[in-house]
Design an enzyme around this catalytic site. Structure first.
Site, PDB file in Angstrom:
ATOM      1  N   LYS A  83       1.046  -1.111   0.187  1.00 23.71           N
ATOM      2  CA  LYS A  83       0.028  -0.105  -0.174  1.00 23.71           C
ATOM      3  C   LYS A  83       0.477   1.153   0.288  1.00 23.71           C
ATOM      4  O   LYS A  83       0.195   2.623  -0.428  1.00 23.71           O
ATOM      5  CB  LYS A  83      -0.871   0.126   1.113  1.00 23.71           C
ATOM      6  CG  LYS A  83      -0.283  -0.292   2.395  1.00 23.71           C
ATOM      7  CD  LYS A  83      -1.154   0.057   3.605  1.00 23.71           C
ATOM      8  CE  LYS A  83      -0.788   0.447   5.246  1.00 23.71           C
ATOM      9  NZ  LYS A  83       0.333   0.998   5.233  1.00 23.71           N
ATOM     10  N   SER A 131      -4.951   9.764   6.959  1.00 27.51           N
ATOM     11  CA  SER A 131      -5.378   9.562   5.408  1.00 27.51           C
ATOM     12  C   SER A 131      -6.105   9.768   5.296  1.00 27.51           C
ATOM     13  O   SER A 131      -7.032   9.977   5.662  1.00 27.51           O
ATOM     14  CB  SER A 131      -6.038   7.819   5.481  1.00 27.51           C
ATOM     15  OG  SER A 131      -5.979   7.071   4.824  1.00 27.51           O
ATOM     16  N   ARG A 133      -7.890   8.884   2.541  1.00 30.48           N
ATOM     17  CA  ARG A 133      -9.119   7.311   2.550  1.00 30.48           C
ATOM     18  C   ARG A 133      -9.614   7.452   3.744  1.00 30.48           C
ATOM     19  O   ARG A 133     -11.016   7.233   3.717  1.00 30.48           O
ATOM     20  CB  ARG A 133      -8.439   6.609   2.409  1.00 30.48           C
ATOM     21  CG  ARG A 133      -9.512   5.345   2.460  1.00 30.48           C
ATOM     22  CD  ARG A 133      -8.560   3.615   2.572  1.00 30.48           C
ATOM     23  NE  ARG A 133      -7.566   3.369   3.221  1.00 30.48           N
ATOM     24  CZ  ARG A 133      -8.047   2.853   4.073  1.00 30.48           C
ATOM     25  NH1 ARG A 133      -9.379   2.362   4.427  1.00 30.48           N
ATOM     26  NH2 ARG A 133      -7.274   2.984   5.278  1.00 30.48           N
ATOM     27  N   ARG A 134      -9.070   7.395   5.058  1.00 29.72           N
ATOM     28  CA  ARG A 134      -9.937   7.117   6.692  1.00 29.72           C
ATOM     29  C   ARG A 134     -10.589   8.254   6.792  1.00 29.72           C
ATOM     30  O   ARG A 134     -11.630   7.815   7.263  1.00 29.72           O
ATOM     31  CB  ARG A 134      -9.308   7.160   7.452  1.00 29.72           C
ATOM     32  CG  ARG A 134      -8.711   5.446   6.925  1.00 29.72           C
ATOM     33  CD  ARG A 134      -7.717   5.253   8.490  1.00 29.72           C
ATOM     34  NE  ARG A 134      -6.585   3.947   8.438  1.00 29.72           N
ATOM     35  CZ  ARG A 134      -5.909   2.747   8.431  1.00 29.72           C
ATOM     36  NH1 ARG A 134      -4.572   4.932   8.769  1.00 29.72           N
ATOM     37  NH2 ARG A 134      -5.134   2.377   8.635  1.00 29.72           N
ATOM     38  N   ARG A 151       0.801  11.730  11.969  1.00 32.53           N
ATOM     39  CA  ARG A 151       2.038  10.674  11.411  1.00 32.53           C
ATOM     40  C   ARG A 151       2.901  10.304  12.331  1.00 32.53           C
ATOM     41  O   ARG A 151       3.220   9.882  13.730  1.00 32.53           O
ATOM     42  CB  ARG A 151       2.488  11.428  11.082  1.00 32.53           C
ATOM     43  CG  ARG A 151       1.653  12.348   9.345  1.00 32.53           C
ATOM     44  CD  ARG A 151       2.095  11.311   8.096  1.00 32.53           C
ATOM     45  NE  ARG A 151       3.133  10.913   8.028  1.00 32.53           N
ATOM     46  CZ  ARG A 151       4.224  10.975   7.823  1.00 32.53           C
ATOM     47  NH1 ARG A 151       4.687  12.456   7.260  1.00 32.53           N
ATOM     48  NH2 ARG A 151       5.109  10.384   7.133  1.00 32.53           N
ATOM     49  N   ARG A 157       2.334   6.248  16.927  1.00 32.82           N
ATOM     50  CA  ARG A 157       1.072   7.112  16.589  1.00 32.82           C
ATOM     51  C   ARG A 157       0.492   6.024  18.477  1.00 32.82           C
ATOM     52  O   ARG A 157      -0.022   7.016  18.482  1.00 32.82           O
ATOM     53  CB  ARG A 157       0.194   6.528  15.672  1.00 32.82           C
ATOM     54  CG  ARG A 157       1.071   6.796  14.782  1.00 32.82           C
ATOM     55  CD  ARG A 157       0.033   6.420  13.516  1.00 32.82           C
ATOM     56  NE  ARG A 157       0.529   6.950  12.462  1.00 32.82           N
ATOM     57  CZ  ARG A 157      -0.169   6.783  10.300  1.00 32.82           C
ATOM     58  NH1 ARG A 157      -1.271   7.041  10.631  1.00 32.82           N
ATOM     59  NH2 ARG A 157       0.897   7.248   9.848  1.00 32.82           N
ATOM     60  N   CYS A 244      -2.236  11.803  -4.219  1.00 32.05           N
ATOM     61  CA  CYS A 244      -1.587  11.909  -3.120  1.00 32.05           C
ATOM     62  C   CYS A 244      -3.752  12.038  -1.689  1.00 32.05           C
ATOM     63  O   CYS A 244      -2.691  11.824  -1.000  1.00 32.05           O
ATOM     64  CB  CYS A 244      -0.500  12.168  -2.495  1.00 32.05           C
ATOM     65  SG  CYS A 244       0.182  13.806  -2.352  1.00 32.05           S
TER      66      CYS A 244
END
Length: 311
Positions: A83, A131, A133-134, A151, A157, A244
């Protein structure tokens, strides 16, 4: 052709990256007990930079130095989370993927110190994730929650969560398993609730294309169904040509009877637009399936949606 005697494996220095390398070393030791391995650690631009990845060119920030070590002959094999390897452009000239390991869990996981699931979190709770996407999918499903940028590798994290920088985290279930932290998972999100990134749960083995001995040794670790799934997914992403900041998600599924399915989704950053396509391969190759699903989304307006997102 001479067999490999020593394989130098280049790796990022995070605990997760090193755990992934140890898996490869262990599998190589079983398949090729005569081959010695050693680890060549590198620190990538993505590891050093704690800001917006888009300013470093996106996910390629995690692979540039690894590629350089391979091409310079300082290492023979790289282990990547697939990924993190850009699919909108070819691998660096002179390198190839020798194989993909059997796929791990592709789902996302919630971690909350008090064990709350997403649905039980109060309005305004801070979800740590950088992200897109999230963020887009949470905006669509849980608009009362607030995403805060976070990050670093999974261990850092988790430390930031403990320090109060977020109320909960979203992390890859497979990554937490690899670093021995799956016991901290509060909730595994179903794929309909959080569609995964392209290449989720896949470890890819990259070599120099002229290093036939290493390619042969690494190829024996490859898993055929994972190769079919990953090939369809990466072609899907390649045809979409997202950047991105594009919230793109999808996953392929190889069935025991040989059929292959691919679901692809594209979101607007605020989650208000969701494009969805799901097809079965039938007689199509994995590459053709990925292309077909991407074209289906383009017919729904994916190109325009992606082009409208600043990057």
């Amino acid at each position: 052709m001479a067999a490999a005697e020593l394989i130098r494996i280049v790796s990022r220095s995070s605990p997760m990256a090193l755990a992934q390398v140890e898996r490869v070393r262990a599998e190589l030791a079983v398949l090729h007990p005569g081959i010695r391995t050693e680890v060549v650690p590198v620190v990538t631009s993505g590891d050093r930079w704690m800001g917006d990845l888009a300013k470093l060119g996106g996910k390629g920030a995690f692979t540039k130095e690894v590629d350089q070590a391979l091409l310079a002959g300082e290492a023979d094999l790289a282990v990547h989370c697939l990924k993190d390897v850009p699919a909108d452009r070819p691998l660096p000239a002179g390198t190839v993927f020798a194989g993909y390991l059997r796929r791990d869990d592709i789902r996302d996981a919630v971690i909350h110190p008090e064990g709350l699931t997403l649905d039980r979190l109060p309005a305004g709770s801070r979800i740590g994730t950088s992200s897109v996407r999230r963020i887009a999918q949470l905006a669509a499903s849980h608009p009362h929650l607030v995403c805060v940028p976070i990050r670093g590798n999974a261990n850092s994290r988790l430390a930031k969560l403990a320090a109060g920088e977020a109320d909960a985290l979203l992390l890859a279930a497979s990554g937490l398993e690899r670093i021995g932290e799956s016991g901290r998972i509060t909730e595994i999100l179903p794929l309909d609730a959080m569609c995964p990134p392209i290449g989720a749960g896949v470890l890819a083995l990259q070599c120099r294309e002229d290093d036939h001995a290493t390619i042969e040794a690494a190829a024996g670790l490859g898993h055929h169904d994972t190769w079919r799934e990953a090939t369809a997914e990466r072609m899907f992403l390649h045809v979409l040509q997202g950047h991105c900041n594009s919230p793109i998600a999808g996953y392929a599924t190889a069935e025991p009877d040989g059929r292959l399915a691919l679901r692809g989704r594209v979101f607007s950053p605020d989650g208000k637009q969701i494009l969805d396509a799901h097809e079965w391969a039938g007689a199509l190759s994995p590459e053709d399936l990925g292309t077909s699903v991407a074209l289906a989304l383009k017919r729904q307006g994916a190109h325009e949606l992606i082009a409208a997102i600043p990057h």
